[in-house]
Write a protein that holds these residues in place. Structure first.
Motif, PDB file in Angstrom:
ATOM      1  N   GLU A   4       0.829  -1.215   0.000  1.00  0.00           N
ATOM      2  CA  GLU A   4       0.000   0.000   0.000  1.00  0.00           C
ATOM      3  C   GLU A   4       0.858   1.258   0.000  1.00  0.00           C
ATOM      4  OE1 GLU A   4      -4.051   1.620   0.612  1.00  0.00           O
ATOM      5  OE2 GLU A   4      -3.488  -0.485   0.569  1.00  0.00           O
ATOM      6  N   GLU A   5       1.902   1.270   0.816  1.00  0.00           N
ATOM      7  CA  GLU A   5       2.787   2.432   0.877  1.00  0.00           C
ATOM      8  C   GLU A   5       3.558   2.611  -0.429  1.00  0.00           C
ATOM      9  OE1 GLU A   5       2.808   0.112   3.361  1.00  0.00           O
ATOM     10  OE2 GLU A   5       1.915   1.250   5.000  1.00  0.00           O
ATOM     11  N   GLY A   8       1.304   4.145  -2.968  1.00  0.00           N
ATOM     12  CA  GLY A   8       1.138   5.554  -2.642  1.00  0.00           C
ATOM     13  C   GLY A   8       2.326   6.378  -3.082  1.00  0.00           C
ATOM     14  N   GLU A  11       2.181   6.730  -6.870  1.00  0.00           N
ATOM     15  CA  GLU A  11       1.188   7.736  -7.242  1.00  0.00           C
ATOM     16  C   GLU A  11       1.724   9.136  -7.017  1.00  0.00           C
ATOM     17  OE1 GLU A  11      -3.259   5.894  -6.590  1.00  0.00           O
ATOM     18  OE2 GLU A  11      -2.260   6.850  -4.898  1.00  0.00           O
ATOM     19  N   ASN A  51      -3.949  11.533  -3.468  1.00  0.00           N
ATOM     20  CA  ASN A  51      -4.138  10.111  -3.167  1.00  0.00           C
ATOM     21  C   ASN A  51      -2.844   9.459  -2.727  1.00  0.00           C
ATOM     22  OD1 ASN A  51      -6.825   9.726  -3.456  1.00  0.00           O
ATOM     23  ND2 ASN A  51      -6.713   8.786  -5.459  1.00  0.00           N
ATOM     24  N   SER A  54      -1.946  10.517   0.915  1.00  0.00           N
ATOM     25  CA  SER A  54      -2.825   9.894   1.900  1.00  0.00           C
ATOM     26  C   SER A  54      -2.591   8.390   2.002  1.00  0.00           C
ATOM     27  CB  SER A  54      -4.288  10.185   1.587  1.00  0.00           C
ATOM     28  OG  SER A  54      -4.660   9.574   0.375  1.00  0.00           O
ATOM     29  N   ARG A  55      -2.263   7.749   0.887  1.00  0.00           N
ATOM     30  CA  ARG A  55      -2.036   6.309   0.907  1.00  0.00           C
ATOM     31  C   ARG A  55      -0.665   5.966   1.484  1.00  0.00           C
ATOM     32  NH1 ARG A  55      -3.425   2.431  -4.059  1.00  0.00           N
ATOM     33  NH2 ARG A  55      -5.172   3.839  -4.005  1.00  0.00           N
ATOM     34  N   HIS A  58      -0.723   7.275   5.346  1.00  0.00           N
ATOM     35  CA  HIS A  58      -1.913   6.912   6.137  1.00  0.00           C
ATOM     36  C   HIS A  58      -2.557   8.123   6.797  1.00  0.00           C
ATOM     37  CE1 HIS A  58      -1.090   2.721   5.512  1.00  0.00           C
ATOM     38  NE2 HIS A  58       0.163   2.905   5.921  1.00  0.00           N
TER      39      HIS A  58
END
Length: 59
Positions: A4-5, A8, A11, A51, A54-55, A58
């Motif tokens: 997930e990180e 992020g 992105e 995005n 925030s990703r 967190h």
């Protein structure tokens, strides 16, 4: 650091890259560099940055 990180961060980097090279990306995708194509790319780039932050962090 999980997947997930990493997504992020990707992105975030792509959003910054898109906003820095907005003129050349506009010429490649839309075959022209005008106000409408810059607005579309700017909105997409800002969306990716928000995005990504925030990703990745967190928030």
């Amino acid at each position: 650091m999980g997947m997930e990180e990493l997504l992020g961060m990707a992105e975030l980097i792509f959003g910054v890259f898109m906003n820095v090279f907005i003129g050349s990306i506009g010429k490649i995708i839309f075959k022209k560099d005008d106000r409408a194509s810059r607005i579309i790319l700017r909105v997409i780039g800002i969306f990716l940055i928000i995005n990504g932050v925030s990703r990745a962090f967190h928030i």
